[in-house]
Design a protein around this motif. Structure first.
Motif, PDB file in Angstrom:
ATOM      1  N   ARG A  41      28.075  70.997 117.728  1.00 27.32           N
ATOM      2  CA  ARG A  41      28.802  69.712 117.690  1.00 27.32           C
ATOM      3  C   ARG A  41      29.395  69.450 119.073  1.00 27.32           C
ATOM      4  NH1 ARG A  41      28.850  68.326 112.378  1.00 27.32           N
ATOM      5  NH2 ARG A  41      28.695  70.111 110.983  1.00 27.32           N
ATOM      6  N   PRO A  50      24.538  68.742 113.923  1.00 29.19           N
ATOM      7  CA  PRO A  50      23.402  69.664 113.812  1.00 29.19           C
ATOM      8  C   PRO A  50      22.209  69.144 113.009  1.00 29.19           C
ATOM      9  CG  PRO A  50      25.465  70.811 113.373  1.00 29.19           C
ATOM     10  CD  PRO A  50      25.790  69.351 113.439  1.00 29.19           C
ATOM     11  N   THR A  52      23.415  66.954 105.689  1.00 32.33           N
ATOM     12  CA  THR A  52      24.287  68.127 105.595  1.00 32.33           C
ATOM     13  C   THR A  52      25.724  67.633 105.379  1.00 32.33           C
ATOM     14  OG1 THR A  52      24.448  68.160 107.995  1.00 32.33           O
ATOM     15  CG2 THR A  52      22.885  69.714 106.998  1.00 32.33           C
ATOM     16  N   PRO A  53      26.553  68.463 104.726  1.00 32.62           N
ATOM     17  CA  PRO A  53      27.832  67.932 104.239  1.00 32.62           C
ATOM     18  C   PRO A  53      28.848  67.596 105.321  1.00 32.62           C
ATOM     19  CG  PRO A  53      27.620  70.287 103.735  1.00 32.62           C
ATOM     20  CD  PRO A  53      26.287  69.833 104.257  1.00 32.62           C
ATOM     21  N   VAL A  54      29.086  68.519 106.259  1.00 34.36           N
ATOM     22  CA  VAL A  54      30.120  68.259 107.274  1.00 34.36           C
ATOM     23  C   VAL A  54      29.737  67.036 108.103  1.00 34.36           C
ATOM     24  CG1 VAL A  54      31.325  69.219 109.274  1.00 34.36           C
ATOM     25  CG2 VAL A  54      30.766  70.715 107.341  1.00 34.36           C
ATOM     26  N   CYS A  55      28.465  66.980 108.504  1.00 38.39           N
ATOM     27  CA  CYS A  55      27.984  65.850 109.317  1.00 38.39           C
ATOM     28  C   CYS A  55      28.157  64.529 108.567  1.00 38.39           C
ATOM     29  CB  CYS A  55      26.508  66.033 109.659  1.00 38.39           C
ATOM     30  SG  CYS A  55      26.176  67.508 110.614  1.00 38.39           S
ATOM     31  N   ALA A 105      28.872  74.411 114.064  1.00 31.07           N
ATOM     32  CA  ALA A 105      28.361  73.584 112.970  1.00 31.07           C
ATOM     33  C   ALA A 105      29.307  73.543 111.778  1.00 31.07           C
ATOM     34  CB  ALA A 105      26.993  74.111 112.533  1.00 31.07           C
TER      35      ALA A 105
HETATM   36  C1  BEZ Z   1      27.070  70.537 107.931  1.00 37.84           C
HETATM   37  O1  BEZ Z   1      27.052  69.452 108.509  1.00 37.84           O
HETATM   38  O2  BEZ Z   1      27.629  70.668 106.868  1.00 37.84           O
HETATM   39  C2  BEZ Z   1      26.392  71.716 108.529  1.00 37.84           C
HETATM   40  C3  BEZ Z   1      25.273  71.548 109.346  1.00 37.84           C
HETATM   41  C4  BEZ Z   1      24.644  72.664 109.856  1.00 37.84           C
HETATM   42  C5  BEZ Z   1      25.139  73.923 109.569  1.00 37.84           C
HETATM   43  C6  BEZ Z   1      26.276  74.068 108.787  1.00 37.84           C
HETATM   44  C7  BEZ Z   1      26.907  72.956 108.252  1.00 37.84           C
END
Ligand code: BEZ
Length: 210
Positions: free
Chosen positions: A122, A38, A42-45, A141
């Motif tokens: 994703r 997304p 950003t943390p998850v990415c 996301a």
């Molecule tokens: C993430 O990568 O942490 C993330 C990106 C967009 C929305 C929520 C989380």
């Protein structure tokens, strides 16, 4: 329009962290994975991209080229790459596509307006050497993908393409596999020698790649 299994993966040219690419030319005779995330920083990415970089030898071993994409500009990708290396311990080693005009995201239907009307979900597309789409995944996301599962699906797809077998529930490399229903008993005997028949439609052979 949504991309469906069996469709030809749409071609495009793109700016990436490894320069300009024409997607089909870049894929060449390899399998491919195109996956969206997304947003940069950003943390998850950040964790996902570090993991894909760490797994690059596994993708190489399977003749799979991997490209990531987000709708952020290339300057952000380059800046964020430093954070990925610093926090995940692996430098980006595959192209990350910058798609600030959302052209590729729209081509691949990666923006699901009811989830978020500007950022991609994703998405994952697995593409065979003939450029047909063999597998799609869509995650929200907030849920990081399991790239071990994506490697597992590639192993399954390559087994089907090369050996006319399918893979049962929860299959992993080395587990027994299923003779595809389109193969007659006579042809299965010729191809595999022995096979186990549980039902006429459920026939097992050892993993031919184990
Ligand atoms: C993430 O990568 O942490 C993330 C990106 C967009 C929305 C929520 C989380």
């Amino acid at each position: 329009m949504a991309i469906r299994l069996g469709d030809t993966a749409p071609n495009f040219t793109a700016t990436t962290t490894q320069g300009e690419l024409n997607f089909h030319e870049w894929l060449g005779d390899s399998w491919g994975i195109l996956f969206s995330h997304p947003k940069d920083y950003t943390p998850v990415c950040t964790t996902e991209l570090g993991e894909v970089a760490r797994l690059k030898p596994e993708f190489d071993r399977r003749n799979v080229k991997v490209a990531g994409l987000s709708v952020d500009p290339i300057e952000d990708h380059h800046g964020w790459a430093g954070d990925i290396e610093e926090t995940q311990g692996t430098a980006l080693n595959f192209p990350l596509i910058a798609d600030p005009k959302r052209e590729i995201a729209n081509l691949y239907d990666m923006i699901h307006e009811k989830a978020n009307n500007t950022l991609t979900v994703r998405s994952v597309f697995v593409i065979a050497p003939d450029k047909t789409v063999k597998l799609t995944l869509t995650y929200p996301a907030s849920t990081g993908r399991n790239f071990q599962e994506i490697l597992r699906t590639i192993d399954s797809l390559q087994l089907t393409a090369n050996h006319q077998v399918a893979t049962p529930v929860n299959w992993n490399h080395g587990d027994r596999v299923i003779v595809v229903p389109s193969l007659s008993d006579a042809d299965a005997k010729q191809k595999f020698g022995e096979f186990e028949t549980v039902k006429p439609y459920l026939r097992y052979v050892p993993d031919p790649t184990a």
